[in-house]
Design a protein around this motif. Structure first.
Motif, PDB file in Angstrom:
ATOM      1  N   VAL A  64      13.028   5.541 -13.083  1.00  0.00           N
ATOM      2  CA  VAL A  64      13.508   5.672 -11.710  1.00  0.00           C
ATOM      3  C   VAL A  64      12.301   5.375 -10.831  1.00  0.00           C
ATOM      4  CG1 VAL A  64      14.607   7.163 -10.018  1.00  0.00           C
ATOM      5  CG2 VAL A  64      15.163   7.427 -12.444  1.00  0.00           C
ATOM      6  N   HIS A  65      12.288   4.167 -10.253  1.00  0.00           N
ATOM      7  CA  HIS A  65      11.132   3.705  -9.486  1.00  0.00           C
ATOM      8  C   HIS A  65      11.315   3.929  -7.987  1.00  0.00           C
ATOM      9  CE1 HIS A  65       8.998   2.125 -12.785  1.00  0.00           C
ATOM     10  NE2 HIS A  65       9.375   0.868 -12.744  1.00  0.00           N
ATOM     11  N   GLY A  66      10.277   4.475  -7.367  1.00  0.00           N
ATOM     12  CA  GLY A  66      10.228   4.546  -5.913  1.00  0.00           C
ATOM     13  C   GLY A  66       9.873   3.163  -5.378  1.00  0.00           C
ATOM     14  N   CYS A  67      10.609   2.705  -4.398  1.00  0.00           N
ATOM     15  CA  CYS A  67      10.420   1.333  -3.893  1.00  0.00           C
ATOM     16  C   CYS A  67       9.025   1.131  -3.302  1.00  0.00           C
ATOM     17  CB  CYS A  67      11.500   0.999  -2.869  1.00  0.00           C
ATOM     18  SG  CYS A  67      13.149   0.925  -3.614  1.00  0.00           S
ATOM     19  N   PHE A  68       8.482   2.124  -2.607  1.00  0.00           N
ATOM     20  CA  PHE A  68       7.142   1.972  -2.039  1.00  0.00           C
ATOM     21  C   PHE A  68       6.084   1.876  -3.131  1.00  0.00           C
ATOM     22  CE2 PHE A  68       3.084   3.816  -0.724  1.00  0.00           C
ATOM     23  CZ  PHE A  68       2.734   2.909   0.260  1.00  0.00           C
ATOM     24  N   TRP A  69       6.064   2.814  -4.036  1.00  0.00           N
ATOM     25  CA  TRP A  69       4.994   2.902  -5.028  1.00  0.00           C
ATOM     26  C   TRP A  69       4.986   1.746  -6.011  1.00  0.00           C
ATOM     27  CZ3 TRP A  69       1.321   5.970  -3.659  1.00  0.00           C
ATOM     28  CH2 TRP A  69       1.619   7.048  -2.837  1.00  0.00           C
ATOM     29  N   HIS A  70       6.128   1.106  -6.198  1.00  0.00           N
ATOM     30  CA  HIS A  70       6.214   0.014  -7.167  1.00  0.00           C
ATOM     31  C   HIS A  70       6.390  -1.347  -6.503  1.00  0.00           C
ATOM     32  CE1 HIS A  70       6.261   2.742 -10.640  1.00  0.00           C
ATOM     33  NE2 HIS A  70       6.825   3.563  -9.784  1.00  0.00           N
ATOM     34  N   HIS A  72       8.700  -2.714  -4.445  1.00  0.00           N
ATOM     35  CA  HIS A  72      10.002  -3.386  -4.506  1.00  0.00           C
ATOM     36  C   HIS A  72      10.274  -4.134  -3.200  1.00  0.00           C
ATOM     37  CE1 HIS A  72      14.586  -3.251  -4.870  1.00  0.00           C
ATOM     38  NE2 HIS A  72      14.139  -4.095  -5.786  1.00  0.00           N
ATOM     39  N   ASP A  73      10.839  -5.310  -3.309  1.00  0.00           N
ATOM     40  CA  ASP A  73      11.137  -6.133  -2.135  1.00  0.00           C
ATOM     41  C   ASP A  73      12.468  -5.689  -1.526  1.00  0.00           C
ATOM     42  OD1 ASP A  73      11.061  -8.124  -0.235  1.00  0.00           O
ATOM     43  OD2 ASP A  73      11.928  -9.633  -1.570  1.00  0.00           O
ATOM     44  N   CYS A  74      12.424  -4.612  -0.742  1.00  0.00           N
ATOM     45  CA  CYS A  74      13.637  -4.089  -0.106  1.00  0.00           C
ATOM     46  C   CYS A  74      13.248  -3.452   1.226  1.00  0.00           C
ATOM     47  CB  CYS A  74      14.339  -3.076  -1.013  1.00  0.00           C
ATOM     48  SG  CYS A  74      13.476  -1.493  -1.157  1.00  0.00           S
ATOM     49  N   HIS A  75      14.235  -2.924   1.933  1.00  0.00           N
ATOM     50  CA  HIS A  75      13.978  -2.348   3.253  1.00  0.00           C
ATOM     51  C   HIS A  75      13.157  -1.051   3.194  1.00  0.00           C
ATOM     52  CE1 HIS A  75      17.299   0.284   2.156  1.00  0.00           C
ATOM     53  NE2 HIS A  75      16.984   1.044   3.175  1.00  0.00           N
ATOM     54  N   LEU A  76      13.069  -0.412   2.047  1.00  0.00           N
ATOM     55  CA  LEU A  76      12.289   0.829   1.944  1.00  0.00           C
ATOM     56  C   LEU A  76      10.799   0.574   1.754  1.00  0.00           C
ATOM     57  CD1 LEU A  76      14.613   3.042  -0.308  1.00  0.00           C
ATOM     58  CD2 LEU A  76      14.369   3.069   2.186  1.00  0.00           C
ATOM     59  N   PHE A  77      10.444  -0.686   1.472  1.00  0.00           N
ATOM     60  CA  PHE A  77       9.030  -0.999   1.243  1.00  0.00           C
ATOM     61  C   PHE A  77       8.449  -1.726   2.445  1.00  0.00           C
ATOM     62  CE2 PHE A  77       5.664  -3.909  -0.066  1.00  0.00           C
ATOM     63  CZ  PHE A  77       4.750  -2.983  -0.532  1.00  0.00           C
ATOM     64  N   ALA A 119      18.741   1.969  -4.448  1.00  0.00           N
ATOM     65  CA  ALA A 119      20.123   2.040  -4.934  1.00  0.00           C
ATOM     66  C   ALA A 119      20.737   3.403  -4.650  1.00  0.00           C
ATOM     67  CB  ALA A 119      20.182   1.747  -6.431  1.00  0.00           C
ATOM     68  N   THR A 120      19.882   4.402  -4.380  1.00  0.00           N
ATOM     69  CA  THR A 120      20.382   5.763  -4.181  1.00  0.00           C
ATOM     70  C   THR A 120      20.109   6.306  -2.782  1.00  0.00           C
ATOM     71  OG1 THR A 120      18.335   6.787  -4.970  1.00  0.00           O
ATOM     72  CG2 THR A 120      20.033   6.304  -6.619  1.00  0.00           C
ATOM     73  N   LYS A 121      19.377   5.510  -1.966  1.00  0.00           N
ATOM     74  CA  LYS A 121      18.935   6.033  -0.678  1.00  0.00           C
ATOM     75  C   LYS A 121      18.821   4.887   0.318  1.00  0.00           C
ATOM     76  CE  LYS A 121      14.534   7.774   1.052  1.00  0.00           C
ATOM     77  NZ  LYS A 121      13.270   8.364   0.710  1.00  0.00           N
ATOM     78  N   GLY A 122      19.024   5.194   1.583  1.00  0.00           N
ATOM     79  CA  GLY A 122      18.838   4.190   2.623  1.00  0.00           C
ATOM     80  C   GLY A 122      20.093   3.386   2.894  1.00  0.00           C
ATOM     81  N   ARG A 123      19.954   2.414   3.757  1.00  0.00           N
ATOM     82  CA  ARG A 123      21.135   1.669   4.225  1.00  0.00           C
ATOM     83  C   ARG A 123      21.728   0.744   3.176  1.00  0.00           C
ATOM     84  NH1 ARG A 123      16.854  -0.948   7.376  1.00  0.00           N
ATOM     85  NH2 ARG A 123      16.636  -3.084   6.618  1.00  0.00           N
TER      86      ARG A 123
END
Length: 157
Positions: A64-70, A72-77, A119-123
């Protein structure tokens, strides 16, 4: 370079409180998969990357990867605006290590799933029952890889 809105000591305290394991998304997926009848081990130190969940019966692991720490190319990073070189080295190092550990697990015959925080948080989050169903279907299959990330098309709605 923009200044931080909190002091260095406050920022340090805030960052030290961020967990590496037993995060909310991890606890949610663990609970849901357990209710579905799956049994697993947590954070096995003898496997590359210390996977968050290890399903020995299915010869599968789930991160289970956190988008910031790993990275990830998404709106959370978003790249931090302070200490840019430090953060670039840190996050790119995490991503490179993830790739190496995934390859080592696959080479050792393990099946690997990655559940991204978006996938579990955010818009862009997916309905949680869909996330669980995707994991269940993957665990019951012979597929080697699974990656679940947020649905960018949901953000446009």
């Amino acid at each position: 370079m923009p200044t931080d809105i909190v002091t260095a000591a406050t920022r340090s305290r805030m960052m030290s409180g961020i967990r590496g394991k037993n995060t909310k998304p991890e606890l949610a997926i663990r609970s849901a998969l357990h209710r579905e009848g799956f049994r697993f081990r947590l954070h096995r130190k003898d496997l590359p990357g210390r996977p968050d969940l290890v399903f020995p019966r299915h010869h599968a692991v789930l991160f289970v990867h956190g988008c910031f720490w790993h990275g990830h190319d998404c709106h959370l990073f978003r790249w931090p605006t302070t200490r840019q070189e430090f953060w670039r080295n840190k996050i790119e190092g995490n991503a490179a290590r993830d790739k190496k550990q995934r390859a080592a697990l696959l080479d050792a015959g393990w099946r690997v799933a990655i559940l991204w925080e978006c996938a579990t948080k955010g818009r862009t989050r997916l309905p949680f029952p869909e996330v669980v169903e995707a994991c269940v279907m993957w665990l019951n299959s012979d597929e080697r890889l699974l990656e679940i990330e947020g649905d960018e098309t949901r953000a446009a709605r």
